[in-house]
Scaffold this motif. Structure first.
Motif, short mmCIF file in Angstrom:
data_model
loop_
_atom_site.label_atom_id
_atom_site.label_comp_id
_atom_site.label_asym_id
_atom_site.label_seq_id
_atom_site.Cartn_x
_atom_site.Cartn_y
_atom_site.Cartn_z
N MET A 118 0.79 -0.86 0.00
CA MET A 118 0.08 -0.11 -0.02
C MET A 118 0.88 1.47 -0.04
SD MET A 118 -3.29 -1.02 2.46
CE MET A 118 -2.75 -0.36 3.77
N PHE A 119 2.06 1.09 0.45
CA PHE A 119 3.11 2.19 0.42
C PHE A 119 3.72 2.22 -1.07
CE2 PHE A 119 2.97 1.45 4.95
CZ PHE A 119 2.82 2.97 5.59
N SER A 120 4.47 1.01 -1.29
CA SER A 120 4.97 0.86 -2.61
C SER A 120 5.38 -0.65 -2.66
CB SER A 120 5.88 1.98 -3.12
OG SER A 120 7.29 1.47 -2.46
N GLU A 121 5.61 -1.29 -3.74
CA GLU A 121 6.27 -2.48 -3.88
C GLU A 121 7.61 -2.47 -3.41
OE1 GLU A 121 6.95 -6.67 -4.93
OE2 GLU A 121 5.06 -5.30 -4.83
N GLY A 122 8.43 -1.48 -3.60
CA GLY A 122 9.67 -0.97 -3.31
C GLY A 122 9.89 -1.07 -1.67
N VAL A 123 8.82 -0.54 -1.00
CA VAL A 123 8.78 -0.57 0.37
C VAL A 123 8.65 -1.85 0.87
CG1 VAL A 123 7.55 0.29 2.64
CG2 VAL A 123 8.14 2.08 0.68
N LYS A 124 8.07 -2.64 0.25
CA LYS A 124 7.63 -3.99 0.75
C LYS A 124 9.09 -4.78 0.53
CE LYS A 124 7.15 -7.62 -1.65
NZ LYS A 124 7.84 -8.73 -1.94
N VAL A 125 9.72 -4.61 -0.77
CA VAL A 125 10.79 -5.20 -0.76
C VAL A 125 12.23 -4.70 0.22
CG1 VAL A 125 12.89 -5.47 -2.55
CG2 VAL A 125 10.57 -5.59 -3.09
N ALA A 126 12.10 -3.31 0.55
CA ALA A 126 13.01 -3.12 1.46
C ALA A 126 12.79 -3.71 2.87
CB ALA A 126 12.83 -1.52 1.66
N VAL A 127 11.55 -3.79 3.23
CA VAL A 127 11.53 -4.53 4.50
C VAL A 127 11.97 -5.88 4.52
CG1 VAL A 127 9.51 -5.17 6.12
CG2 VAL A 127 9.49 -2.93 5.26
N GLU A 128 11.71 -6.57 3.26
CA GLU A 128 11.74 -7.97 3.00
C GLU A 128 13.26 -8.36 3.12
OE1 GLU A 128 9.77 -11.53 0.82
OE2 GLU A 128 10.23 -9.74 -0.50
N ILE A 129 13.99 -7.37 2.35
CA ILE A 129 15.39 -7.74 2.37
C ILE A 129 16.10 -7.30 3.78
CG2 ILE A 129 15.83 -7.54 -0.09
CD1 ILE A 129 16.82 -4.64 0.09
N ARG A 140 22.73 -5.80 12.02
CA ARG A 140 22.36 -6.09 13.65
C ARG A 140 21.10 -5.57 13.67
NH1 ARG A 140 25.32 -8.61 16.32
NH2 ARG A 140 24.85 -7.71 18.24
N THR A 141 20.20 -5.94 14.75
CA THR A 141 18.82 -5.51 14.94
C THR A 141 19.06 -4.34 15.84
OG1 THR A 141 18.83 -6.95 16.90
CG2 THR A 141 18.07 -8.01 14.98
N THR A 142 20.16 -3.74 16.28
CA THR A 142 20.15 -2.57 17.07
C THR A 142 20.72 -1.46 16.14
OG1 THR A 142 22.38 -3.18 17.51
CG2 THR A 142 20.76 -4.11 19.12
N GLU A 143 20.88 -1.60 14.85
CA GLU A 143 21.46 -0.38 14.34
C GLU A 143 20.47 -0.20 13.16
OE1 GLU A 143 24.87 -2.04 12.32
OE2 GLU A 143 23.82 -3.47 10.99
N LEU A 144 20.62 1.32 12.52
CA LEU A 144 19.86 1.71 11.56
C LEU A 144 20.54 1.36 10.27
CD1 LEU A 144 18.46 5.02 12.94
CD2 LEU A 144 17.17 2.72 12.81
N VAL A 145 19.94 1.00 9.28
CA VAL A 145 20.45 1.03 7.96
C VAL A 145 19.54 1.45 6.89
CG1 VAL A 145 21.70 -1.13 8.53
CG2 VAL A 145 19.18 -1.33 7.47
N VAL A 146 20.04 1.70 5.67
CA VAL A 146 19.23 2.31 4.37
C VAL A 146 19.12 0.89 3.49
CG1 VAL A 146 19.02 3.76 2.58
CG2 VAL A 146 20.01 4.59 4.75
N ALA A 147 17.70 0.78 3.28
CA ALA A 147 17.29 -0.34 2.53
C ALA A 147 16.63 0.03 1.12
CB ALA A 147 16.37 -1.31 3.15
N CYS A 148 16.96 -0.43 -0.02
CA CYS A 148 16.47 0.18 -1.21
C CYS A 148 15.58 -1.20 -1.88
CB CYS A 148 17.33 0.53 -2.15
SG CYS A 148 18.24 2.06 -1.48
N GLY A 149 14.48 -0.81 -2.41
CA GLY A 149 13.77 -2.02 -3.09
C GLY A 149 13.11 -1.21 -4.40
N GLY A 150 12.51 -1.94 -5.38
CA GLY A 150 11.93 -1.29 -6.48
C GLY A 150 10.44 -2.35 -6.93
N THR A 151 10.27 -1.75 -7.91
CA THR A 151 8.93 -2.33 -8.69
C THR A 151 9.46 -2.96 -9.86
OG1 THR A 151 7.84 -0.39 -7.59
CG2 THR A 151 6.76 -1.63 -9.79
N GLU A 152 9.26 -4.24 -9.90
CA GLU A 152 9.67 -5.01 -11.15
C GLU A 152 11.10 -4.79 -11.63
OE1 GLU A 152 7.02 -4.56 -14.72
OE2 GLU A 152 5.26 -4.61 -13.32
#
Length: 184
Positions: A118-129, A140-152
Motif C-alpha cells: 500500500m506504500f509501494s512494492e519497493g517499500v515491501k522489498v526494502a522491509v523484506e531484504i 544487526r537488529t540494534t542498528e539503523l540501515v538504509v534499504a532500497c527496493g523497487g517495482t519490477e
C-alpha cells in the motif's frame, strides 16, 4: 520524502543518490540493495565506494527451477571489493507462495506483504531484504540501515529501517521513508 511520478527502473540512480547520502550519515554506513540481475548492484558499486553494500538477490529458482538470475561476474566483483551478496528464501513469501498456488487463498505473510505494498512494492522489498539480511547476520537488529527496493526492475524506494530477525517481524521499524513512487 521524494515522490516519483512513476515506479520502476528510471528512478534507480536518483533512489541511490538519496539512499547513499542518508547512509553516509548513519553510524552503520550500510546500504541494502535489492538486485535481481545485478543492474542496481553495479550502479550502487560505482556510486557508493565508501559504504558497506549488502546486495540481496532473488532466491535460486525464483523465475525457473535451478536458475539464478543474478550475474555471477557482478557477484564476484562485489565480493572482491568486500561487499556482501545474499541469496536466500524471501522472508515475506517463503512457502506461502507455494500454498497459495497449490490450494488458493491468502496466508499471513502475504497479507503483511500486501499491506506494505500500500506504500509501494519497493517499500515491501526494502522491509523484506532487511529481514533477510538480519536473519543472515549481515545487519544487526540494534542498528539503523538504509534499504532500497523497487517495482519490477531497478530501484524506486528507499527507507531508513531498524531491522529485525524474521521471527520477530513486528519489532521491525521503518524510521523514515526517503523516496517512493506516488502510486497515483
Amino acid at each position: 520524502m521524494i515522490l516519483f511520478r512513476e515506479p520502476g527502473r528510471t528512478n534507480t540512480r536518483k533512489t541511490l543518490e538519496i539512499a547513499i547520502e542518508k547512509a553516509r550519515n548513519l553510524p552503520s554506513r550500510k546500504l541494502l540493495i535489492a538486485s535481481a540481475t545485478g543492474y542496481s548492484a553495479k550502479m550502487a558499486l560505482e556510486m557508493a565506494k565508501d559504504l558497506k553494500l549488502i546486495v540481496v538477490t532473488h532466491h535460486t529458482g525464483f523465475e525457473e527451477p535451478d536458475t539464478q538470475e543474478f550475474d555471477e561476474n557482478t557477484r564476484k566483483l562485489l565480493k572482491e571489493k568486500g561487499h556482501e551478496v545474499l541469496t536466500a528464501t524471501h522472508a515475506l513469501s517463503a512457502g506461502e507462495r507455494c500454498l497459495r498456488k497449490k490450494f488458493g487463498g491468502i496466508y499471513p505473510l502475504e497479507i503483511i506483504a500486501n499491506a506494505l505494498r500500500m506504500f509501494s512494492e519497493g517499500v515491501k522489498v526494502a522491509v523484506e531484504i532487511s529481514l533477510m539480511a538480519a536473519d543472515a547476520g549481515l545487519v544487526r537488529t540494534t542498528e539503523l540501515v538504509v534499504a532500497c527496493g523497487g517495482t519490477e526492475s531497478g530501484l524506486d524506494s528507499a527507507v531508513v529501517i531498524k531491522p529485525t530477525n524474521s521471527s520477530n517481524l513486528f519489532d521491525l521499524r521503518i524510521v523514515e521513508i526517503l523516496c517512493m513512487p506516488s502510486n497515483i
